[in-house]
Every structure is written in structure tokens, then in C-alpha cells.
Scaffold this active site. Sequence first.
Site, PDB file in Angstrom:
ATOM      1  N   CYS A 114      62.707  21.974  60.715  1.00  0.00           N
ATOM      2  CA  CYS A 114      63.455  21.472  59.554  1.00  0.00           C
ATOM      3  C   CYS A 114      64.861  20.977  59.918  1.00  0.00           C
ATOM      4  CB  CYS A 114      63.519  22.515  58.451  1.00  0.00           C
ATOM      5  SG  CYS A 114      64.061  24.145  58.979  1.00  0.00           S
ATOM      6  N   ASP A 369      65.215  17.775  50.931  1.00  0.00           N
ATOM      7  CA  ASP A 369      64.512  18.927  51.496  1.00  0.00           C
ATOM      8  C   ASP A 369      63.414  18.486  52.466  1.00  0.00           C
ATOM      9  OD1 ASP A 369      63.433  21.381  52.008  1.00  0.00           O
ATOM     10  OD2 ASP A 369      62.874  21.841  49.939  1.00  0.00           O
ATOM     11  N   HIS A 371      61.253  20.510  53.829  1.00  0.00           N
ATOM     12  CA  HIS A 371      60.198  21.531  53.841  1.00  0.00           C
ATOM     13  C   HIS A 371      58.984  21.104  53.030  1.00  0.00           C
ATOM     14  CE1 HIS A 371      63.881  23.770  54.863  1.00  0.00           C
ATOM     15  NE2 HIS A 371      63.072  24.462  55.644  1.00  0.00           N
TER      16      HIS A 371
END
Length: 482
Positions: A114, A369, A371
Site C-alpha cells: 500500500c 485509498d 486498499h
Amino acid sequence: MENKGSDEVERLKTKFLSAWHNVKYSWALKSKTSFSRNSPVFLLGKCYHFKAEDDDSLAEACYEASDEACDEDLVTGNVEAFRRDFASRVWLTYREEFPPLTGSTLTSDCGWGCMLRAGQMMLAQALILHFLGREWTWSEALTLQPLDTETWTTSAAKRLVASLEASLQGSDRASIPGAPPPAQLQGTAEEAGAHLREMYHRTLVSWFGDSPSAQLGLHRLVRLGMALGKQAGDWYGPAVVAHIFKKAVEEATDPGLAGVTAYVSQDCTVYSADVVDSHRAPGVGQANAGASDTPPPQNSQASASSLLDSRAVIILIPVRLGGEKTNPDYFNFVKSILSLEYCIGIIGGKPTQACYFVGFQDDSLIYMDPHYCQSFVDVSTSDFPLQSYHCLSPKKMPFSKMDPSCTIGFYSRSVHDYERISQELSKLLQSSAREKYPAFTFMQGHGRDYDLSGGLTPEKREWPFIRDPRRTTATAGDFVLL
């Protein structure tokens, strides 16, 4: 025989873990991000107001990330402009089923990549400023569809079952299906401008593809990390990622990237002479940059002659904004930084998750994000789909949850540009440091003039934020990413 059995167990464990991460990060919940009508929203230097000029009755949220924007009769055009601007930023997330990473059998970065993805997003924003300018937005930004929870969850479950069956049978994962033949480029004279911008956009995204040949892709980043004792599957902190990207940009062989380089501050100090040298140093292959398919930088104030002997510099500044938690005294400083158009964002996150901060409203950060697990896209084709590289759904997080370890990025087009940036940031740092230490500082001269690394080996001088690989304890500058 014993070693062979051990290798087989490791392969099985790797496949099982990869399959589990693919399922875990394939959930796409339709979370609703609320924005207040009464406060401005800042996105990488742009300011948006959602409140209607003559409407004081609605003080609650006016925009939800996964839903349609509010009634145009109730708000100004800034809602749509914000949505278009946010969706035009390049979104880079976990991927699966790409070619195995160097030195491993991993075909996915789910669960560990990430921070690298967040760094890619920040670097992509710098390249957008360089090639397309801050005013550019993607023509198809508002046509993106929200992520569908049920569809992706079902698909993830099927992938888990298939992967586990293959692992138990000892067979290899299914090979990546062949990409369709490239389509013929079409366009009319009237569409030439739009087609040219789209080509630049597509080229930029392709540099971050998940293949060994991609200039700034995960495979190359992992390879550079191996020189530091890191392997695919390890966790990376924001300072480490800054140095990896500096190397990646410097070693890029595409002529289109010859006019860009990167600089990383030393011990929270930016040495102006080093940045100026980075601007003026000729890039490898820069003489051939005109033959590349990539565009000239968007700079209405720079002459053609000045572009030939000057490179743009991506300035990366690893900092720590507190001890175990971010010091509230730095909140206004972060807001000021994200209000600047030459700021390319901040990579950091929560203590257990990395993300890319791009703006704020009131006491909440706006971020992108990484993820979310998506399938591999073959960017070598001329018409590869761009939809999975953009996102309609911003997320918000209280400043209080921000991890203190982060890297701030700026884009400087020329020496003249850097002089203006350093002056503005110095004033900002001076005003924010009245009751605390500044987040970073500017110094005249070169870093070597201060003999900060006299006793270091060349490798440690090049990578000052990398901890000794023989140490097993984490440092304060690198938080574990799950």
C-alpha cells in the site's frame, strides 16, 4: 528431498496468503463520505465551495462519494467540478495476477504494497503537473461507475476457491490471458487536441503498469528495494519509498522522463544548492526527448530554450510530525501545505494503513485509498482500459488519526519556480514554528558542505532512511503496514 518439501510448503503458504489477501481487499463497501456545505474543500491547491449562494437551510452533507451529487439547483457548480477534479487523479491500488515479482512467486501486492501504491499516486500527480498542468481533467471522469460490492465480493470468493484448489493440487496459478490486439487509433482533425491529451494521459498511466518493463511500476520498485535488503512482501515506510522513487525516476530510460528528476531531503532539511543542481543537470537521453511520444511540459512562462537546459524536480521531504501520534500543532501546517497547487500531496496514513492525502475539509483529511484489489491490466496495448486507474470515491479521516511519519511532495518546474517555492514555504514554516519545531527547513548550499555523512559508506549516504537489515526491531520512522 527435505529442502524440496520445505520449498513446497513455502509455496503453498504464499499462495494461501495471497488468496486470502485477494479476498480481503476485494470487498468494495459503498461507504458514504459526507462533506459539509458550510466549509470550503481543498484538493491539491484547488478550493471548492458546495454551499448555494442563497441557501442557508441545508447545513449538512451535500456530497456522498458513492451517490449522485446534490441537486444542481441547490448548490453551485463546484460539486461537479470537485468530483471531476478528484476522479481525474490517478488511482493506483493493489493488483493481482500480474507477472511474478523478482525473487519471489508473488503475483499480487495485496496486504503489503500500500505504501508503494500511495507513492505511485503522488508521483503520478507530479507527472500530471509536468505534462498536462493542474487545470487538466479527464474527459471521462464523471462517467465512472461506483464500485459494486456484490459483484466484486462474489468474484473474490470465486478466486479464493480456485486458488485454494490449485494450491492443494500443487498446480501453478492460471496464466494471464492474452491481451486483445491493439485497436487502430482513430480521430478527426477536430478531435486532435483531445486525442493528444488522452495519449499523454494513457502514456503516463502506462509508466505505472504492473510489469517488469514499466518505468515506475511495482516490479521496478521492488527490484530497487532488493538492493537494500528488502524483498517482495516486506513493508515499506514513507521515507524509504521516497528514496526508492528517487532512484526509479533517475534510472528511468523512457525519453519522456528525461526532463524530470527527484530530490529527497536530508534529515528534514532541503539544501537549495542541491535542488538547483538537480534542475540544471542534463538528463540522460534528454536530447532525444523530442522524439518521444510524451508531451512537452505545460509551462506557458518558460521558453523553449530554457526547457532544453532545465529539468523539473520532484521534491520529496520525509518528516515526522510528532511522537507516537501526530502533534495537533501541525494540523494547520498540513492544511497550509495541501492548499498549495505545487504540492503533490502527502503519503502516510493511519498507523496500520498507508494512503495518499490530497486535501482536507475542516478537521478531516481527504485521501485516496490503495486498499482495494483489482485485476492486472496489460498497459502495453494501445487501448488498455483506464477506468480502474481512477476513482469517484474520496475518503475522509480525522487529522488526529494521521500517523506522524509521512513524506510531503512538491513539484518544481524550474530554478525560478524553486526560488518562489522555497521563499513561500520558508515563510509558512517560520509562522508555523513559533511554538514548536518546524516540520522541515531550507538551507543554502549543498548538503555535503555540512559534512552530515562524513563517516557513512556510499550506500548509507545514498539511503539515509534505510535501517540496518540485520536489525529486527522497527524504527520510529517506519510503521508496519498490514
